[in-house]
Design a protein around this motif. Structure first.
Motif, PDB file in Angstrom:
ATOM      1  N   TRP A  10      -2.545   3.593  -6.607  1.00 33.19           N
ATOM      2  CA  TRP A  10      -3.288   3.584  -7.867  1.00 33.19           C
ATOM      3  C   TRP A  10      -2.428   4.109  -9.009  1.00 33.19           C
ATOM      4  O   TRP A  10      -2.435   3.574 -10.118  1.00 33.19           O
ATOM      5  N   ALA A  11      -1.666   5.176  -8.742  1.00 33.28           N
ATOM      6  CA  ALA A  11      -0.826   5.781  -9.781  1.00 33.28           C
ATOM      7  C   ALA A  11       0.258   4.810 -10.241  1.00 33.28           C
ATOM      8  O   ALA A  11       0.482   4.637 -11.446  1.00 33.28           O
ATOM      9  N   PHE A  12       0.944   4.174  -9.299  1.00 37.23           N
ATOM     10  CA  PHE A  12       1.990   3.213  -9.670  1.00 37.23           C
ATOM     11  C   PHE A  12       1.392   2.054 -10.459  1.00 37.23           C
ATOM     12  O   PHE A  12       1.969   1.599 -11.452  1.00 37.23           O
ATOM     13  N   ALA A  13       0.237   1.573 -10.031  1.00 36.59           N
ATOM     14  CA  ALA A  13      -0.395   0.445 -10.722  1.00 36.59           C
ATOM     15  C   ALA A  13      -0.879   0.845 -12.112  1.00 36.59           C
ATOM     16  O   ALA A  13      -0.744   0.082 -13.073  1.00 36.59           O
ATOM     17  N   THR A  14      -1.425   2.032 -12.234  1.00 40.46           N
ATOM     18  CA  THR A  14      -1.935   2.493 -13.525  1.00 40.46           C
ATOM     19  C   THR A  14      -0.830   2.582 -14.559  1.00 40.46           C
ATOM     20  O   THR A  14      -1.024   2.242 -15.737  1.00 40.46           O
ATOM     21  N   LEU A  15       0.328   3.041 -14.124  1.00 42.32           N
ATOM     22  CA  LEU A  15       1.463   3.168 -15.046  1.00 42.32           C
ATOM     23  C   LEU A  15       2.321   1.908 -15.097  1.00 42.32           C
ATOM     24  O   LEU A  15       3.342   1.880 -15.788  1.00 42.32           O
ATOM     25  N   ASP A  16       1.876   0.857 -14.360  1.00 45.59           N
ATOM     26  CA  ASP A  16       2.606  -0.412 -14.320  1.00 45.59           C
ATOM     27  C   ASP A  16       4.064  -0.212 -13.901  1.00 45.59           C
ATOM     28  O   ASP A  16       4.998  -0.713 -14.523  1.00 45.59           O
ATOM     29  N   ILE A  17       4.230   0.560 -12.822  1.00 47.21           N
ATOM     30  CA  ILE A  17       5.567   0.778 -12.263  1.00 47.21           C
ATOM     31  C   ILE A  17       5.718  -0.110 -11.038  1.00 47.21           C
ATOM     32  O   ILE A  17       5.105   0.133  -9.994  1.00 47.21           O
ATOM     33  N   GLN A  18       6.478  -1.158 -11.152  1.00 43.63           N
ATOM     34  CA  GLN A  18       6.696  -2.092 -10.053  1.00 43.63           C
ATOM     35  C   GLN A  18       7.831  -1.576  -9.180  1.00 43.63           C
ATOM     36  O   GLN A  18       8.961  -1.427  -9.634  1.00 43.63           O
ATOM     37  N   HIS A  19       7.519  -1.254  -7.938  1.00 43.97           N
ATOM     38  CA  HIS A  19       8.538  -0.692  -7.057  1.00 43.97           C
ATOM     39  C   HIS A  19       8.396  -1.334  -5.684  1.00 43.97           C
ATOM     40  O   HIS A  19       7.516  -0.983  -4.899  1.00 43.97           O
ATOM     41  N   GLN A  20       9.276  -2.266  -5.399  1.00 41.22           N
ATOM     42  CA  GLN A  20       9.182  -3.032  -4.163  1.00 41.22           C
ATOM     43  C   GLN A  20       9.328  -2.153  -2.925  1.00 41.22           C
ATOM     44  O   GLN A  20       8.713  -2.417  -1.884  1.00 41.22           O
ATOM     45  N   THR A  21      10.114  -1.087  -3.028  1.00 44.06           N
ATOM     46  CA  THR A  21      10.289  -0.181  -1.892  1.00 44.06           C
ATOM     47  C   THR A  21       8.953   0.407  -1.456  1.00 44.06           C
ATOM     48  O   THR A  21       8.656   0.519  -0.259  1.00 44.06           O
ATOM     49  N   LEU A  22       8.141   0.773  -2.438  1.00 51.45           N
ATOM     50  CA  LEU A  22       6.829   1.338  -2.138  1.00 51.45           C
ATOM     51  C   LEU A  22       5.948   0.316  -1.433  1.00 51.45           C
ATOM     52  O   LEU A  22       5.323   0.611  -0.407  1.00 51.45           O
ATOM     53  N   LEU A  23       5.882  -0.910  -1.977  1.00 50.77           N
ATOM     54  CA  LEU A  23       5.026  -1.935  -1.382  1.00 50.77           C
ATOM     55  C   LEU A  23       5.492  -2.302   0.020  1.00 50.77           C
ATOM     56  O   LEU A  23       4.677  -2.505   0.929  1.00 50.77           O
ATOM     57  N   THR A  24       6.789  -2.394   0.200  1.00 47.55           N
ATOM     58  CA  THR A  24       7.331  -2.739   1.519  1.00 47.55           C
ATOM     59  C   THR A  24       6.916  -1.715   2.570  1.00 47.55           C
ATOM     60  O   THR A  24       6.642  -2.064   3.724  1.00 47.55           O
ATOM     61  N   ALA A  25       6.848  -0.441   2.159  1.00 43.83           N
ATOM     62  CA  ALA A  25       6.446   0.613   3.088  1.00 43.83           C
ATOM     63  C   ALA A  25       4.936   0.679   3.262  1.00 43.83           C
ATOM     64  O   ALA A  25       4.436   0.959   4.353  1.00 43.83           O
ATOM     65  N   ALA A  26       4.197   0.411   2.188  1.00 44.63           N
ATOM     66  CA  ALA A  26       2.745   0.600   2.217  1.00 44.63           C
ATOM     67  C   ALA A  26       2.009  -0.547   2.909  1.00 44.63           C
ATOM     68  O   ALA A  26       0.993  -0.312   3.587  1.00 44.63           O
ATOM     69  N   ILE A  27       2.459  -1.770   2.738  1.00 44.75           N
ATOM     70  CA  ILE A  27       1.713  -2.927   3.237  1.00 44.75           C
ATOM     71  C   ILE A  27       1.526  -2.898   4.759  1.00 44.75           C
ATOM     72  O   ILE A  27       0.399  -3.102   5.253  1.00 44.75           O
ATOM     73  N   PRO A  28       2.554  -2.627   5.567  1.00 44.18           N
ATOM     74  CA  PRO A  28       2.320  -2.549   7.023  1.00 44.18           C
ATOM     75  C   PRO A  28       1.327  -1.446   7.394  1.00 44.18           C
ATOM     76  O   PRO A  28       0.532  -1.602   8.321  1.00 44.18           O
ATOM     77  N   MET A  29       1.380  -0.347   6.661  1.00 46.90           N
ATOM     78  CA  MET A  29       0.454   0.750   6.937  1.00 46.90           C
ATOM     79  C   MET A  29      -0.974   0.313   6.674  1.00 46.90           C
ATOM     80  O   MET A  29      -1.887   0.594   7.460  1.00 46.90           O
ATOM     81  N   ILE A  30      -1.227  -0.377   5.554  1.00 46.53           N
ATOM     82  CA  ILE A  30      -2.581  -0.815   5.212  1.00 46.53           C
ATOM     83  C   ILE A  30      -3.084  -1.836   6.235  1.00 46.53           C
ATOM     84  O   ILE A  30      -4.243  -1.799   6.655  1.00 46.53           O
ATOM     85  N   LYS A  31      -2.218  -2.737   6.655  1.00 45.46           N
ATOM     86  CA  LYS A  31      -2.604  -3.713   7.679  1.00 45.46           C
ATOM     87  C   LYS A  31      -3.051  -3.021   8.959  1.00 45.46           C
ATOM     88  O   LYS A  31      -4.034  -3.410   9.589  1.00 45.46           O
ATOM     89  N   ALA A  32      -2.309  -1.996   9.343  1.00 43.43           N
ATOM     90  CA  ALA A  32      -2.585  -1.330  10.615  1.00 43.43           C
ATOM     91  C   ALA A  32      -3.780  -0.390  10.543  1.00 43.43           C
ATOM     92  O   ALA A  32      -4.459  -0.158  11.552  1.00 43.43           O
ATOM     93  N   ARG A  33      -4.091   0.130   9.344  1.00 41.09           N
ATOM     94  CA  ARG A  33      -5.096   1.186   9.256  1.00 41.09           C
ATOM     95  C   ARG A  33      -6.205   0.895   8.250  1.00 41.09           C
ATOM     96  O   ARG A  33      -6.929   1.817   7.844  1.00 41.09           O
TER      97      ARG A  33
END
Length: 710
Positions: A477-500
């Motif tokens: 939410w924080a990255f999106a609110t400030l419009d900070i595009q960071h592929q490293t974050l998404l690459t790490a977060a997406i598998p976690m969200i899929k699994a949990r």
């Protein structure tokens, strides 16, 4: 005791530095008896350089001498029968080891085990000071509430306190109950040290086995409430907050109806004793008391933190002339004290004050805290940095005057060379990101750093189990609110969200879906991720409030998500019941049942839609569902059994109501505009008002016919 051993003891008592004491120990430890060992440890504990030399990682030669002294103490105790070891000796050894801060090493553990044998047979002979010092020592050494020696000391302390409390004579003085002691056993310092030790050891009001000692301790606290000095007062309040907020139920206890009922009664009784004692103490804290007692920065910080943890912000008397004679509360008094001493606080104390002020929504004092913290931010731990800025964000205090603080915090964060080594915990990462985003502080370098920290955790564990769903949603939410595009974050977060995804609650799902949409995940072709989120939302549908659901549906739709079962569930009407216990005194039924549905989706742009305020997407007729604000108003009304329940509303309306003789709602008329499902109107009608409830959409009117006029 030989004359030589007497001479050694006299020599030890004359030494003031640890270095000199250790020379005597090194030269003569072979000749030491148990008294000499005890004296040496006591003198080391009182020396100015003892902790520096002897803590873990200290001077190796000094530690070697200390180890020899501990071995000698063990040997001398073993040469005696347990009943021959004096209680004063046992207490002094435990207190000295605790004060030295040497931790629970193998040698210390062996010494404590030998002392425990003596405590087991002589505990009833320990006087209050010896009991207090012993428990304090084992707490400082790092034992917990399940340790055998703690159980022995706890039982003895409980008995001793209970005996003394029975010897107290109750009298009445100036219309207040005052406890006058007929004995001089338990002092204020002794009781406060016991309270502090119990909290440090992990004692909790939620554990029925802890009830006896906690009740005895905090009953004694009540008896001595007017006699504590600032340090003792701070210790007692800190201990109360820890015992009330730390859950430590006995893991070996198995519930039956009988044991569960007994446990609940004991928990309630213990909690009541703790809260009652602290309320007595806190009721004395006003600005005059703080000034008279000369509270130090650490006292202000500990008391503020404890009061916030306990939810105690009671009226304490009239304020001084600066407050215009208004009623003063504990936190208004503490806020004034914070302003006075903030410049002398360290970062731990400042972060505690910031958290406490935010917990009670008190803005006074925050600027003083921010200014002082900014000057020391480079010395702060990650937890202190995160706690301070999160507190300011919660209060909405982050304007231009706070720029120096946020710059200093961001610089301090990125200066940590190794985030894992320096303990940048998941909660710290989440709070830092959320706070800066909440206040619109876009610090690109810091957010890059936080993203790398999160990614480093993901390398170790793809599911990132160290992070809770709430923490992940806060970060996204924080990255999106400030419009900070960071592929490293998404690459790490997406598998976690899929699994949990199934672990996410409605708010986490909503914020995550909105953030993923804002960060452009749709373009990444993550169809499986979007399906997982939709399925998780469908399973938790009954737990969504209206705003969350509309926001989620909007984000899910923009992500390209389509879940047939979710759509079917969303379009169905639902009955929801809301209980207002306060209405029970006026109405035979305190439960209101409403029929609602989710606003329909409008596929064309020509139809006006009204869900943009919650980031919806093309849904109108939002009056057919219950909004959170409507429930909050209805719940508040249910407790306002007469018009004068709220001082603010009473003052605002006094000119209109003064001609009415009665303070009741009967005979008054209320109007709710844009009422939607009309829950506040229904509650108001149950209070006796004649309500006019208005709205203008036909789908809504069809729903309301089913329940409004029952």
């Amino acid at each position: 005791m030989s004359s030589w051993q007497v001479a050694i003891n006299q020599d030890l008592t004359r030494k003031t530095s640890a270095s000199d004491i250790l020379v005597v120990v090194s030269s003569h430890v072979a000749d030491f008896n148990l008294v000499n060992c005890t004296t040496a440890l006591q003198r080391l504990a009182r020396s100015t350089d003892g902790r520096r030399l002897l803590q873990y990682g200290g001077d190796s030669s000094a530690l070697a001498v200390l180890n020899g002294l501990l071995d000698a103490a063990v040997t001398r105790i073993r040469q005696q029968q347990p009943h021959e070891v004096e209680s004063r000796t046992s207490a002094s050894l435990l207190h000295a080891c605790g004060k030295l801060g040497i931790g629970l090493s193998r040698r210390v553990g062996t010494l404590v085990n030998e002392i425990e044998k003596s405590v087991n047979v002589r505990a009833s002979r320990f006087n209050p000071q010896e009991l207090s010092n012993s428990l304090w020592g084992v707490a400082k050494l790092g034992f917990d509430h399940e340790s055998d020696i703690v159980l022995l000391l706890g039982e003895a302390i409980s008995t001793s306190l209970s005996d003394e409390l029975r010897s107290l004579k109750r009298t009445v003085l100036h219309d207040e109950h005052v406890w006058l002691s007929r004995s001089v056993g338990w002092t204020e310092q002794g009781v406060s040290n016991v309270a502090w030790s119990l909290a440090t050891l992990g004692f909790s009001v939620d554990n029925a086995h802890h009830a006896e000692i906690l009740i005895a301790t905090f009953t004694a606290v009540s008896a001595l409430a007017t006699r504590f000095n600032p340090q003792e007062l701070a210790n007692v309040l800190w201990a109360a907050a820890k015992t009330v907020t730390t859950g430590a139920r006995d893991k070996n206890e198995k519930d039956t109806n009988e044991t569960d009922n007994h446990r609940k009664k004991m928990v309630m009784k213990t909690r009541a004793a703790v809260i009652s004692a602290t309320s007595v103490i806190v009721s004395r804290i006003d600005s005059t008391f703080i000034a008279r007692q000369r509270f130090e920065p650490r006292h202000v910080a500990n008391i503020a933190w404890a009061c916030a943890k306990l939810g105690l912000d009671i009226e304490t008397g009239r304020g001084d002339d600066l407050r215009g004679g208004s009623i003063e509360t504990v936190f208004s008094a503490l806020a004034m004290a914070v302003v006075r001493v903030a410049s002398h606080m360290n970062t731990q104390e400042l972060s505690m004050c910031a958290w406490a002020l935010a917990a009670f929504g008190v803005v006074d004092g925050t600027f003083a805290v921010a200014e002082a913290f900014a000057s020391q931010a480079n010395k702060a731990t990650p937890r202190q940095l995160a706690t301070t800025v999160a507190a300011l964000a919660k209060l909405g205090e982050g304007g231009d005057g706070y720029g120096t603080l946020f710059d200093a915090v961001a610089d301090a964060v990125i200066s940590f060379p190794d985030p894992i080594k320096y303990e940048l915990k998941p909660q710290d990462v989440a709070n830092l990101a959320w706070a800066f985003a909440k206040l619109g502080r876009k610090k690109q370098l810091m957010f890059n750093y936080l993203s790398e920290v999160f990614a480093a955790q993901a390398v170790i564990d793809v599911k990132v189990t160290a992070y809770s769903p709430k923490q992940v949603s806060m970060i996204l939410w924080a990255f999106a609110t400030l419009d900070i595009q960071h592929q490293t974050l998404l690459t790490a977060a997406i598998p976690m969200i899929k699994a949990r995804a199934h672990e996410f609650n409605p708010r986490d799902l909503t914020n995550t879906a909105w953030a993923l949409d804002s960060l452009g995940v749709k373009s990444l072709g993550e169809d499986r991720l979007i399906r997982k989120i939709g399925r998780a939302a469908r399973r938790r549908l009954a737990d969504f409030n209206s705003q969350e659901l509309l926001k989620f549906l909007g984000a899910h739709g923009r992500l390209g998500g389509y879940d047939k079962k979710l759509n079917a569930a969303v379009s169905a009407q639902r009955k929801r019941s809301y209980d207002f216990p306060s209405l029970g005194s006026r109405d035979s039924c305190s439960i209101v049942t409403l029929t609602s549905r989710i606003p329909m989706h409008y596929g064309n742009a020509t139809v006006e839609r009204v869900d943009d305020s919650c980031h919806g997407w093309g849904r109108g007729d939002t009056g057919v569902t219950l909004w959170e604000g409507s429930f909050v108003l209805a719940e508040w009304l249910s407790r306002a059994l007469n018009p004068r329940h709220s001082n603010e509303i009473s003052a605002a309306m006094s000119g209109h109501w003064s001609h009415l003789a009665s303070d009741t709602w009967e005979g008054r008329v209320g109007v709710e505009l844009g009422a939607g499902l009309g829950l506040p109107s229904i509650v108001a009608a149950k209070l006796g008002l004649e309500m006019v409830s208005t709205d203008g959409t036909s789908p809504l009117l069809r729903l309301r016919r089913g329940f409004l006029f029952r």
